[in-house]
Scaffold this active site. Sequence first.
Site, PDB file in Angstrom:
ATOM      1  N   ASP A  37       2.942  -8.494 -19.268  1.00 34.21           N
ATOM      2  CA  ASP A  37       3.470  -9.835 -19.453  1.00 34.21           C
ATOM      3  C   ASP A  37       4.208  -9.901 -20.782  1.00 34.21           C
ATOM      4  O   ASP A  37       3.862  -9.179 -21.722  1.00 34.21           O
ATOM      5  CB  ASP A  37       2.334 -10.872 -19.446  1.00 34.21           C
ATOM      6  CG  ASP A  37       2.797 -12.246 -18.997  1.00 34.21           C
ATOM      7  OD1 ASP A  37       2.526 -12.604 -17.836  1.00 34.21           O
ATOM      8  OD2 ASP A  37       3.451 -12.947 -19.786  1.00 34.21           O
ATOM      9  N   ASP A  63       8.977  -6.588 -22.367  1.00 38.60           N
ATOM     10  CA  ASP A  63      10.158  -7.245 -21.822  1.00 38.60           C
ATOM     11  C   ASP A  63      10.720  -6.320 -20.749  1.00 38.60           C
ATOM     12  O   ASP A  63      11.256  -5.250 -21.056  1.00 38.60           O
ATOM     13  CB  ASP A  63      11.184  -7.475 -22.936  1.00 38.60           C
ATOM     14  CG  ASP A  63      12.442  -8.170 -22.444  1.00 38.60           C
ATOM     15  OD1 ASP A  63      12.650  -8.257 -21.217  1.00 38.60           O
ATOM     16  OD2 ASP A  63      13.248  -8.595 -23.294  1.00 38.60           O
ATOM     17  N   ASN A  90       5.616  -8.731  -9.636  1.00 35.58           N
ATOM     18  CA  ASN A  90       5.411 -10.170  -9.509  1.00 35.58           C
ATOM     19  C   ASN A  90       6.301 -10.968 -10.460  1.00 35.58           C
ATOM     20  O   ASN A  90       6.639 -12.111 -10.173  1.00 35.58           O
ATOM     21  CB  ASN A  90       3.938 -10.489  -9.771  1.00 35.58           C
ATOM     22  CG  ASN A  90       3.664 -11.958  -9.913  1.00 35.58           C
ATOM     23  OD1 ASN A  90       3.643 -12.708  -8.939  1.00 35.58           O
ATOM     24  ND2 ASN A  90       3.469 -12.401 -11.147  1.00 35.58           N
ATOM     25  N   SER A 143      11.386 -14.082  -1.692  1.00 37.87           N
ATOM     26  CA  SER A 143      11.208 -15.532  -1.544  1.00 37.87           C
ATOM     27  C   SER A 143      11.762 -15.949  -0.198  1.00 37.87           C
ATOM     28  O   SER A 143      12.684 -15.315   0.337  1.00 37.87           O
ATOM     29  CB  SER A 143      11.957 -16.273  -2.648  1.00 37.87           C
ATOM     30  OG  SER A 143      11.998 -17.674  -2.388  1.00 37.87           O
ATOM     31  N   TYR A 156      19.159 -17.603  -7.525  1.00 33.75           N
ATOM     32  CA  TYR A 156      17.795 -17.164  -7.222  1.00 33.75           C
ATOM     33  C   TYR A 156      17.732 -16.513  -5.848  1.00 33.75           C
ATOM     34  O   TYR A 156      17.172 -15.426  -5.680  1.00 33.75           O
ATOM     35  CB  TYR A 156      16.871 -18.373  -7.294  1.00 33.75           C
ATOM     36  CG  TYR A 156      15.419 -18.089  -6.983  1.00 33.75           C
ATOM     37  CD1 TYR A 156      14.613 -17.425  -7.899  1.00 33.75           C
ATOM     38  CD2 TYR A 156      14.845 -18.526  -5.788  1.00 33.75           C
ATOM     39  CE1 TYR A 156      13.274 -17.187  -7.630  1.00 33.75           C
ATOM     40  CE2 TYR A 156      13.509 -18.295  -5.517  1.00 33.75           C
ATOM     41  CZ  TYR A 156      12.728 -17.621  -6.435  1.00 33.75           C
ATOM     42  OH  TYR A 156      11.409 -17.381  -6.157  1.00 33.75           O
ATOM     43  N   LYS A 160      16.706 -12.560  -4.791  1.00 34.54           N
ATOM     44  CA  LYS A 160      15.569 -12.281  -3.917  1.00 34.54           C
ATOM     45  C   LYS A 160      16.003 -11.549  -2.652  1.00 34.54           C
ATOM     46  O   LYS A 160      15.278 -10.675  -2.141  1.00 34.54           O
ATOM     47  CB  LYS A 160      14.827 -13.571  -3.579  1.00 34.54           C
ATOM     48  CG  LYS A 160      14.169 -14.236  -4.790  1.00 34.54           C
ATOM     49  CD  LYS A 160      13.179 -13.296  -5.482  1.00 34.54           C
ATOM     50  CE  LYS A 160      12.432 -13.976  -6.603  1.00 34.54           C
ATOM     51  NZ  LYS A 160      11.405 -13.113  -7.227  1.00 34.54           N
ATOM     52  N   THR A 191       0.721 -23.383  -8.568  1.00 36.51           N
ATOM     53  CA  THR A 191      -0.081 -22.576  -9.479  1.00 36.51           C
ATOM     54  C   THR A 191      -0.358 -23.391 -10.738  1.00 36.51           C
ATOM     55  O   THR A 191       0.206 -24.468 -10.937  1.00 36.51           O
ATOM     56  CB  THR A 191       0.653 -21.279  -9.890  1.00 36.51           C
ATOM     57  OG1 THR A 191       1.674 -21.589 -10.852  1.00 36.51           O
ATOM     58  CG2 THR A 191       1.284 -20.591  -8.695  1.00 36.51           C
TER      59      THR A 191
END
Length: 263
Positions: A37, A63, A90, A143, A156, A160, A191
């Site tokens: 992360d 990164d 993810n 997605s 986006y 995807k 979430t």
Amino acid sequence: MGRVQDKVAIITGGAKGIGFVASNTFSREGASVVIVDMDAVAAEKAAEEIKSSGGKAIWVAADLTKEDERKRIFTEAVEAFGKVDILVNNAGWGCKLPFLETDAASFDRSINLNMRATYCMIQLACKQMIEQGTGGKIVSTASTAAFQGERNSSIYAATKAGIIAFSRAIALEVGEYGINVNCVAPGFTRTNNNSHIPGSIDENFLDITPTKRINQAQDIANGYLFLCSEEARQITAQVLPIDGGFSGTRAMQASQNASMQVK
């Protein structure tokens, strides 16, 4: 229990939201987890939580758009656990601007993280898995926006859809090494990391979702887990929608109860 027992799983974006739930899920199922992360504090906290519950985890602040940092993830994973069996891509960024308001900066950020970083992480994972000679499982996050036109999602959706396309091509090339490459395609998912999104969005999705419930992070983590388990050893180059069924139905944007039967 034990569906990924003794496996080593790298999970990007693994400290928050869906990634955090996935990290915990894989740990409970027996994997040693490498939590990646950008947020070092969150990554360390997530790893410590897993270890305090009896699991095995390390954290790597990185990164993913930087080549040297991507390589460092695998170096640290192998140093800690000796191998890499699973990669869950993810991490990503959702550019949610109207088409006429997008700019080069938002386009570049989306391409660099969602597509280039994912592609390069898969390549590093495959090289490591081939060197080990033990195969492996790779799952990347697409997605439902890749299947259907969605407002404010032009960039986006393109990234995807790109992830799906190159994952299928890669699967064809690495299958002989025992490596499975698949994608999950979440629909809108609630979430602890997207509480800023108004509740009215939930109602919009409920109207077009056959199951009449909104995705939770655990639903997506379960999809990752299945595709990384031995139960899915004959599944590759596929996309698993996790959306309560709305991408598989010709749903109206508003409730439609009137009969359309010709009398």
